[in-house]
Design a protein around this motif. Structure first.
Motif, mmCIF file in Angstrom:
data_model
loop_
_atom_site.group_PDB
_atom_site.id
_atom_site.type_symbol
_atom_site.label_atom_id
_atom_site.label_comp_id
_atom_site.label_asym_id
_atom_site.label_seq_id
_atom_site.Cartn_x
_atom_site.Cartn_y
_atom_site.Cartn_z
ATOM 1 N N UNK A 101 36.460 36.055 31.520
ATOM 2 C CA UNK A 101 37.131 35.140 32.618
ATOM 3 C C UNK A 101 35.909 35.347 33.768
ATOM 4 N N UNK A 102 35.631 34.607 34.409
ATOM 5 C CA UNK A 102 34.732 34.886 36.114
ATOM 6 C C UNK A 102 35.711 34.945 37.162
ATOM 7 N N UNK A 103 35.063 35.811 37.965
ATOM 8 C CA UNK A 103 35.813 36.224 39.269
ATOM 9 C C UNK A 103 37.161 36.993 38.904
ATOM 10 N N UNK A 104 38.057 37.306 40.405
ATOM 11 C CA UNK A 104 38.202 38.658 40.460
ATOM 12 C C UNK A 104 39.302 37.570 40.537
ATOM 13 N N UNK A 105 40.054 38.460 39.569
ATOM 14 C CA UNK A 105 42.216 36.901 39.650
ATOM 15 C C UNK A 105 42.723 37.489 40.703
ATOM 16 N N UNK A 164 41.904 27.446 29.527
ATOM 17 C CA UNK A 164 42.883 26.257 28.694
ATOM 18 C C UNK A 164 41.686 26.811 27.292
ATOM 19 N N UNK A 165 40.441 26.213 27.780
ATOM 20 C CA UNK A 165 39.019 26.386 26.894
ATOM 21 C C UNK A 165 39.347 27.364 25.776
ATOM 22 N N UNK A 166 39.095 28.809 26.683
ATOM 23 C CA UNK A 166 39.271 29.876 25.945
ATOM 24 C C UNK A 166 40.202 29.612 25.072
ATOM 25 N N UNK A 167 41.875 29.605 25.215
ATOM 26 C CA UNK A 167 43.110 28.942 24.235
ATOM 27 C C UNK A 167 42.902 27.701 23.495
ATOM 28 N N UNK A 204 46.739 36.389 40.556
ATOM 29 C CA UNK A 204 46.753 35.236 41.398
ATOM 30 C C UNK A 204 47.546 35.590 42.728
ATOM 31 N N UNK A 205 46.890 36.759 43.043
ATOM 32 C CA UNK A 205 48.184 37.552 44.026
ATOM 33 C C UNK A 205 48.323 36.435 45.566
ATOM 34 N N UNK A 220 41.072 27.101 40.043
ATOM 35 C CA UNK A 220 41.326 26.347 39.380
ATOM 36 C C UNK A 220 40.612 26.627 37.808
ATOM 37 N N UNK A 221 39.094 26.900 38.715
ATOM 38 C CA UNK A 221 37.876 27.329 37.869
ATOM 39 C C UNK A 221 38.617 28.157 36.045
ATOM 40 N N UNK A 222 39.342 29.304 36.893
ATOM 41 C CA UNK A 222 39.742 30.635 36.327
ATOM 42 C C UNK A 222 40.757 29.831 34.891
#
Lengths: 210, 200
Positions: free
Chosen positions: B196-200, A50-53, A2-3, A43-45
């Protein structure tokens, strides 16, 4: 990862995900999300994470963790017993140390009271009145009115033998008293009891730390 | 008896009442300890010690959320156990499984009607999550385990860690950020539906 997102914005996204933002902050963030696509992706990620955890399985209990009376009580009792034991040992050691120090002070601090080395002469002196009593019991010189009485006081060889038998008992060294013994061994006892008190204290401290 | 009555009875020495509280919370306590430690034996020890400690110190509980009070003991005990393990590292008798799970038999995760492939996916997912959790610092791990894995509220967690709500929010955000980074490293291991989709 999230740089490209400021930490503050990421924190807002995270709190928004859990419904922890104030209404005003939520409105501001929603406006920002519409204008900034990368924030929307972030926000989607976060939502996926959270869903994964939360989807992660809960482990089945390997056993019951209910306490047995032993676990609830025995541990406590053994701990308390050991703790009390150390306390008791420390207290006894301290009291005995005080007793030894007091005895030492009394014996050595007052010159009139004999020490172990001077105990014998003092006891011999104490026996002197007893020896004098033999003398006072003897008739005054030349005062024997009754020859029979004077004969009673005349020493015979047999009497001398019996007196000689008695005399050595007067000159025997006296039986050692507790005070004299303690006074004689005071330095050793002090060191011993001080060590005992320190060891008991250390054990108690160690036990409490565990 | 409700929870409050059970606590009062346990405080006066009723072990049966306390054990009813244990039954209620042992699953949560064990799972929190397991996620914090990533080790089954350590989690069992930490959980058992936590309940013993809770029983012995029950008089110090002065009301409020019993769950938060208990989980505070569990988290503190788990980190104590972790530090103990670091001081005295133990070599396992058997090599660790490649997926990082200490339990060789993953049947504990199986759901009825689940195919072997689905079970394998879930085992991999679980292992990846645990590895990433293990890489977090204590305070971040606690936040993500309690809120994201166990689904607890921020307020409860703030009570458990004895920190303000703002600190909990901030820690959770940083923990999530690091978890995202870490899980991207396991992208190949993760099943498609979990990537996880998208590039972080």
């Amino acid at each position: 990862m999230n740089a490209s997102i400021a930490p503050r914005d990421f924190e807002l996204l995270s709190a928004h995900l859990d419904g922890q933002l104030a209404p005003a902050d939520t409105q501001a963030l929603l406006a920002l999300l519409g204008a900034e696509p990368h924030l929307h992706e972030a926000l989607q990620r976060l939502t996926q994470l959270r869903s994964l955890l939360r989807r992660g399985p809960q482990r089945r209990l390997p056993r019951s963790f209910m306490l047995t009376p032993q676990q609830a009580g025995q541990r406590q009792r053994s701990g308390v017993a050991a703790w009390s034991g150390f306390n008791f040992a420390s207290a006894i050691a301290a009291l005995t140390l005080i007793f030894v120090l007091a005895t030492d002070f009394t014996v050595n601090g007052l010159p009139a009271i004999p020490t172990a080395r001077s105990a014998e002469p003092v006891l011999m002196m104490a026996e002197a009145p007893q020896a004098e009593s033999y003398a006072t019991d003897s008739p005054p010189s030349g005062g024997a009115a009754n020859p029979a009485d004077s004969a009673l006081f005349e020493s015979t060889p047999a009497d001398e033998t019996s007196l000689a038998d008695e005399m050595p008992t007067l000159k025997e060294p006296p039986a050692p008293t507790l005070t004299a013994w303690v006074a004689y061994n005071a330095p050793v006892l002090e060191a011993l009891l001080a060590s005992l008190a320190v060891i008991a204290g250390l054990l108690a401290w160690h036990h409490r730390r565990r | 008896m409700n929870e409050e009555q059970l606590i009062l009875a346990a405080q006066s020495g009723d072990l049966d009442a306390f054990n009813r509280l244990v039954i209620t919370y042992q699953g949560l306590a064990y799972n929190v300890a397991y996620r914090l430690l990533g080790d089954d034996a350590g989690a069992q020890d930490a959980t058992q010690e936590a309940f013993i400690s809770a029983y012995r110190n029950l008089r110090s509980y002065k009301g409020g959320s019993f769950k938060a009070w208990l989980l505070r003991i569990v988290t503190n005990g788990s980190y104590d156990e972790l530090r103990r393990q670091k001081r005295r590292p133990q070599t396992p008798l058997e090599p660790e499984p490649l997926d990082g799970e200490d339990a060789p038999d993953p049947s504990w995760m199986a759901d009825p009607g689940e195919s072997p492939e689905e079970l394998a996916e879930r085992v991999e997912l679980n292992a990846a999550i645990q590895r990433c959790l293990n890489q977090l610092e204590e305070e971040f791990r606690t936040a993500v385990v309690l809120i994201d894995v166990q689904g607890m509220e921020y307020g409860e967690v703030a009570e458990i860690v004895k920190r303000p709500l703002g600190t909990v929010k901030s820690r959770l955000a940083r923990a999530r950020s690091r978890m995202q980074e870490c899980l991207q490293g396991f992208a190949e291991l993760l099943p498609d539906k979990f990537r996880l989709t998208g590039n972080p």
